[in-house]
Write a protein that holds these residues in place. Structure first.
Motif, PDB file in Angstrom:
ATOM      1  N   LYS A  28      48.400  46.710  39.934  1.00  0.00           N
ATOM      2  CA  LYS A  28      47.643  47.649  40.651  1.00  0.00           C
ATOM      3  C   LYS A  28      47.636  48.945  40.305  1.00  0.00           C
ATOM      4  CE  LYS A  28      45.701  48.653  45.040  1.00  0.00           C
ATOM      5  NZ  LYS A  28      45.901  48.625  46.684  1.00  0.00           N
ATOM      6  N   SER A  29      48.850  49.471  40.003  1.00  0.00           N
ATOM      7  CA  SER A  29      48.981  50.715  39.513  1.00  0.00           C
ATOM      8  C   SER A  29      48.327  51.140  38.365  1.00  0.00           C
ATOM      9  CB  SER A  29      50.408  51.369  39.535  1.00  0.00           C
ATOM     10  OG  SER A  29      51.165  50.508  38.503  1.00  0.00           O
ATOM     11  N   ILE A  30      48.425  50.303  37.421  1.00  0.00           N
ATOM     12  CA  ILE A  30      47.609  50.448  36.137  1.00  0.00           C
ATOM     13  C   ILE A  30      45.979  50.226  36.070  1.00  0.00           C
ATOM     14  CG2 ILE A  30      47.213  49.454  33.655  1.00  0.00           C
ATOM     15  CD1 ILE A  30      50.202  48.356  33.975  1.00  0.00           C
ATOM     16  N   LEU A  31      45.701  49.314  36.892  1.00  0.00           N
ATOM     17  CA  LEU A  31      44.284  49.186  37.298  1.00  0.00           C
ATOM     18  C   LEU A  31      43.562  50.014  38.211  1.00  0.00           C
ATOM     19  CD1 LEU A  31      44.397  45.189  37.617  1.00  0.00           C
ATOM     20  CD2 LEU A  31      43.846  46.348  35.617  1.00  0.00           C
ATOM     21  N   GLU A  32      44.188  50.794  39.067  1.00  0.00           N
ATOM     22  CA  GLU A  32      43.394  51.374  40.227  1.00  0.00           C
ATOM     23  C   GLU A  32      42.567  52.669  39.820  1.00  0.00           C
ATOM     24  OE1 GLU A  32      46.524  52.622  43.158  1.00  0.00           O
ATOM     25  OE2 GLU A  32      47.328  53.894  41.550  1.00  0.00           O
ATOM     26  N   LYS A  33      42.881  53.177  38.508  1.00  0.00           N
ATOM     27  CA  LYS A  33      41.919  54.261  38.179  1.00  0.00           C
ATOM     28  C   LYS A  33      40.700  53.694  37.564  1.00  0.00           C
ATOM     29  CE  LYS A  33      44.873  54.368  33.965  1.00  0.00           C
ATOM     30  NZ  LYS A  33      46.213  54.112  34.446  1.00  0.00           N
ATOM     31  N   HIS A  34      40.217  52.404  37.081  1.00  0.00           N
ATOM     32  CA  HIS A  34      39.146  51.992  36.689  1.00  0.00           C
ATOM     33  C   HIS A  34      38.243  51.613  37.895  1.00  0.00           C
ATOM     34  CE1 HIS A  34      41.203  52.424  32.794  1.00  0.00           C
ATOM     35  NE2 HIS A  34      42.170  51.790  33.327  1.00  0.00           N
ATOM     36  N   ARG A  35      36.915  51.095  37.321  1.00  0.00           N
ATOM     37  CA  ARG A  35      35.940  50.616  38.218  1.00  0.00           C
ATOM     38  C   ARG A  35      35.906  49.012  38.040  1.00  0.00           C
ATOM     39  NH1 ARG A  35      33.278  55.365  36.244  1.00  0.00           N
ATOM     40  NH2 ARG A  35      32.729  54.240  34.421  1.00  0.00           N
ATOM     41  N   PHE A  36      35.383  48.437  39.161  1.00  0.00           N
ATOM     42  CA  PHE A  36      35.568  46.818  39.116  1.00  0.00           C
ATOM     43  C   PHE A  36      34.059  46.366  39.573  1.00  0.00           C
ATOM     44  CE2 PHE A  36      39.705  48.357  39.189  1.00  0.00           C
ATOM     45  CZ  PHE A  36      40.434  47.801  38.306  1.00  0.00           C
ATOM     46  N   CYS A  37      33.828  45.148  38.940  1.00  0.00           N
ATOM     47  CA  CYS A  37      32.893  44.403  39.599  1.00  0.00           C
ATOM     48  C   CYS A  37      33.426  42.990  39.523  1.00  0.00           C
ATOM     49  CB  CYS A  37      31.494  44.361  38.724  1.00  0.00           C
ATOM     50  SG  CYS A  37      31.634  43.849  37.262  1.00  0.00           S
ATOM     51  N   ALA A  38      33.158  42.041  40.619  1.00  0.00           N
ATOM     52  CA  ALA A  38      33.654  40.713  40.481  1.00  0.00           C
ATOM     53  C   ALA A  38      32.657  39.879  41.171  1.00  0.00           C
ATOM     54  CB  ALA A  38      34.922  40.775  41.348  1.00  0.00           C
ATOM     55  N   THR A  39      32.415  38.516  40.830  1.00  0.00           N
ATOM     56  CA  THR A  39      31.705  37.826  41.187  1.00  0.00           C
ATOM     57  C   THR A  39      31.922  37.244  42.611  1.00  0.00           C
ATOM     58  OG1 THR A  39      32.924  36.040  40.246  1.00  0.00           O
ATOM     59  CG2 THR A  39      30.848  36.570  39.051  1.00  0.00           C
ATOM     60  N   GLY A  40      31.155  36.796  43.584  1.00  0.00           N
ATOM     61  CA  GLY A  40      31.079  36.409  44.736  1.00  0.00           C
ATOM     62  C   GLY A  40      32.541  36.259  45.576  1.00  0.00           C
ATOM     63  N   THR A  41      32.972  34.862  45.360  1.00  0.00           N
ATOM     64  CA  THR A  41      34.050  34.339  46.166  1.00  0.00           C
ATOM     65  C   THR A  41      35.453  35.305  45.324  1.00  0.00           C
ATOM     66  OG1 THR A  41      32.894  32.405  45.968  1.00  0.00           O
ATOM     67  CG2 THR A  41      35.444  32.553  46.729  1.00  0.00           C
ATOM     68  N   THR A  42      35.374  35.498  44.086  1.00  0.00           N
ATOM     69  CA  THR A  42      36.388  36.331  43.754  1.00  0.00           C
ATOM     70  C   THR A  42      36.476  37.700  44.313  1.00  0.00           C
ATOM     71  OG1 THR A  42      36.309  34.980  41.454  1.00  0.00           O
ATOM     72  CG2 THR A  42      37.347  37.288  41.456  1.00  0.00           C
ATOM     73  N   TRP A  43      35.475  38.157  44.349  1.00  0.00           N
ATOM     74  CA  TRP A  43      35.424  39.508  45.178  1.00  0.00           C
ATOM     75  C   TRP A  43      36.018  39.448  46.605  1.00  0.00           C
ATOM     76  CZ3 TRP A  43      33.231  40.847  49.610  1.00  0.00           C
ATOM     77  CH2 TRP A  43      32.912  42.115  50.105  1.00  0.00           C
ATOM     78  N   ASP A  52      41.234  48.841  49.661  1.00  0.00           N
ATOM     79  CA  ASP A  52      41.365  50.171  49.200  1.00  0.00           C
ATOM     80  C   ASP A  52      40.682  50.183  47.718  1.00  0.00           C
ATOM     81  OD1 ASP A  52      43.731  48.772  48.294  1.00  0.00           O
ATOM     82  OD2 ASP A  52      44.392  50.689  47.810  1.00  0.00           O
ATOM     83  N   MET A  53      40.572  48.848  47.243  1.00  0.00           N
ATOM     84  CA  MET A  53      40.079  48.760  45.863  1.00  0.00           C
ATOM     85  C   MET A  53      38.522  48.920  45.954  1.00  0.00           C
ATOM     86  SD  MET A  53      42.321  46.302  43.420  1.00  0.00           S
ATOM     87  CE  MET A  53      41.522  46.748  41.794  1.00  0.00           C
ATOM     88  N   LYS A  54      37.870  49.753  45.109  1.00  0.00           N
ATOM     89  CA  LYS A  54      36.363  49.632  45.314  1.00  0.00           C
ATOM     90  C   LYS A  54      35.775  48.739  43.891  1.00  0.00           C
ATOM     91  CE  LYS A  54      35.644  54.165  47.162  1.00  0.00           C
ATOM     92  NZ  LYS A  54      35.887  55.472  46.975  1.00  0.00           N
TER      93      LYS A  54
END
Length: 132
Positions: A28-43, A52-54
């Motif tokens: 999470k500490s490496i990933l948190e500065k990036h933007r994400f999209c996820a498919t339905g159930t994974t989201w 807190d992750m957008k």
């Protein structure tokens, strides 16, 4: 050198959702500065724990989410795809999965199908400082 925010797609087959959740939690500490999209159930799995992750919610994979990710790749709007696949279970939407892998290959998008590959991607210096 300034860090660049990347657009990262997150997908996991049902049997791999817990593995993806563990991977995101661990990194999470490496990933948190990036933007994400996820498919339905994974989201849903990710946002139930990481409120807190957008993470932008796309459709479920079989209902068009895989195509949405593919379209983003074609449009230059996805930089990395983390897609933990279950190699032991036949997927009813296998054609969609193959098309998404094909698009990642065609457009030279880093694709991780397991945690080991995902770790290599995010620990590579190019991840923090991609050439755009």
């Amino acid at each position: 050198m300034a860090e660049t925010c990347l657009n990262i797609g997150l997908v996991a087959h049902d049997a791999m959702k817990a593995t993806l959740l563990d991977w995101v939690t661990r990194n999470k500490s490496i990933l948190e500065k990036h933007r994400f999209c996820a498919t339905g159930t994974t989201w849903k799995v990710l946002t139930d724990i990481h409120r807190d992750m957008k993470i932008e919610r796309l459709k479920s994979g079989p209902m068009g989410g895989d195509q949405q990710l593919g379209a983003r790749i074609c449009e230059g709007k996805l930089d990395v795809l983390i897609f933990f696949q279950d190699p032991m279970t036949a997927q009813p939407h296998d054609v969609d999965v193959k098309a998404l892998v094909r698009m990642s290959t065609l457009y030279d998008i880093p694709l991780a199908c397991n945690p080991a590959t995902a770790d290599l991607i995010i620990t590579n210096p190019a991840f923090a400082h991609p050439a755009r």
